[in-house]
Design an enzyme around this catalytic site. Structure first.
Site, PDB file in Angstrom:
ATOM      1  N   ALA A  29       0.836  -1.205   0.000  1.00 54.67           N
ATOM      2  CA  ALA A  29       0.000   0.000   0.000  1.00 54.67           C
ATOM      3  C   ALA A  29       0.864   1.245   0.000  1.00 54.67           C
ATOM      4  O   ALA A  29       2.053   1.191   0.323  1.00 54.67           O
ATOM      5  CB  ALA A  29      -0.909   0.014   1.228  1.00 54.67           C
ATOM      6  N   ASN A  30       0.266   2.369  -0.379  1.00 58.52           N
ATOM      7  CA  ASN A  30       0.882   3.685  -0.191  1.00 58.52           C
ATOM      8  C   ASN A  30       0.365   4.251   1.126  1.00 58.52           C
ATOM      9  O   ASN A  30      -0.699   3.863   1.585  1.00 58.52           O
ATOM     10  CB  ASN A  30       0.452   4.639  -1.303  1.00 58.52           C
ATOM     11  N   ARG A  31       1.088   5.205   1.655  1.00 56.60           N
ATOM     12  CA  ARG A  31       0.640   5.913   2.840  1.00 56.60           C
ATOM     13  C   ARG A  31      -0.443   6.908   2.453  1.00 56.60           C
ATOM     14  O   ARG A  31      -0.205   7.752   1.599  1.00 56.60           O
ATOM     15  CB  ARG A  31       1.808   6.730   3.368  1.00 56.60           C
ATOM     16  N   SER A  32      -1.620   6.816   3.032  1.00 53.39           N
ATOM     17  CA  SER A  32      -2.677   7.793   2.768  1.00 53.39           C
ATOM     18  C   SER A  32      -3.738   7.665   3.835  1.00 53.39           C
ATOM     19  O   SER A  32      -4.225   6.568   4.101  1.00 53.39           O
ATOM     20  CB  SER A  32      -3.298   7.526   1.394  1.00 53.39           C
TER      21      SER A  32
END
Ligand code: C5P
Length: 221
Positions: A29-32
């Site tokens: 995942a990306n950080r968001s």
């Protein structure tokens, strides 16, 4: 205020990360946090729009008056976005994972004692913004976001063309924007760059929605 300037309009928004499974317990995942996208959805609803918010996995309540579609992966996000068309404007705020595993394992991967980790083969995910940019039902106004740590405006200019977007909202994430409550953005369009001061994410949302309303129905006064 934005009043009901978007009455009768459909605004499509993506927000949050996507989770790309590696096995039943692990993901890429990306950080968001989803905060900026949810704030934009709330602002669009307050301005009277019909709002579809396609959200990756986040811990946020659904803003009042917003239709929310929850997804996990980039491919699910793309299909939810395409199902929501047509839209007058689309604002792609999600931090979509660029890659997913070629095939996720059905069972939890185990350490096998050899000291060699299981190999991960990655394949590229669809680019949702670029897909909309070249879509038969392309929204009249298509807005992307760009999280950059350097040469912010330069990268955003390139992204506009590559993705077929009208505006790129570029922000410097080298500081503590991620998960924080403030954001300093630059709006990059074919006609130039507008730099906004650091503002709470709710105010960035209101200003952006006012600009969307101007673009969709220019004020005559
Ligand atoms: O290329 P980059 O990921 O920096 O582009 C960011 C913009 O593109 C954001 O608006 C993001 O929501 C969108 N995007 C997308 N699908 C992807 C990757 C990015 O819609 N697979």
């Amino acid at each position: 205020t934005n009043g009901v300037r978007l009455a009768g309009r459909h605004i499509l928004i993506t927000a949050g990360p996507t989770h790309e499974p590696i096995d039943p317990v692990r993901y890429i995942a990306n950080r968001s946090s989803g905060k900026q996208g949810f704030a934009i959805a709330a602002a669009a609803a307050r301005a009277g729009a019909r709002v579809t918010l396609v959200a990756g996995p986040v811990h946020l309540p659904t803003p009042e008056g917003v239709t929310r579609v929850d997804v996990q992966t980039a491919r699910e996000m793309l299909s939810a976005v395409e199902s929501a068309l047509p839209a007058d404007a689309a604002i792609m705020v999600a931090a979509v994972a660029d890659w997913r595993t070629a095939d996720a394992a059905d069972q939890k991967l185990k350490k096998d004692g050899s000291g060699q980790p299981a190999p991960l083969t990655l394949v590229e995910n669809p680019d949702i913004l670029a897909t909309l940019g070249h879509h038969a039902q392309r929204p009249a106004l298509l807005i992307g976001f760009a999280a950059e740590t350097q040469n912010i405006a330069g990268h955003a200019q390139a992204k506009l063309a590559r993705k077929g977007a009208d505006w790129i909202v570029a922000n410097d994430v080298s500081g503590d924007v991620m998960g924080g409550d403030a954001n300093a953005v630059q709006i990059v369009t074919a006609s130039g760059i507008e730099a906004w001061p650091a503002l709470p994410k709710g105010q960035v949302a209101d200003k952006l929605i006012a600009k969307v309303a101007d673009a969709l129905s220019p004020r005559s006064d």
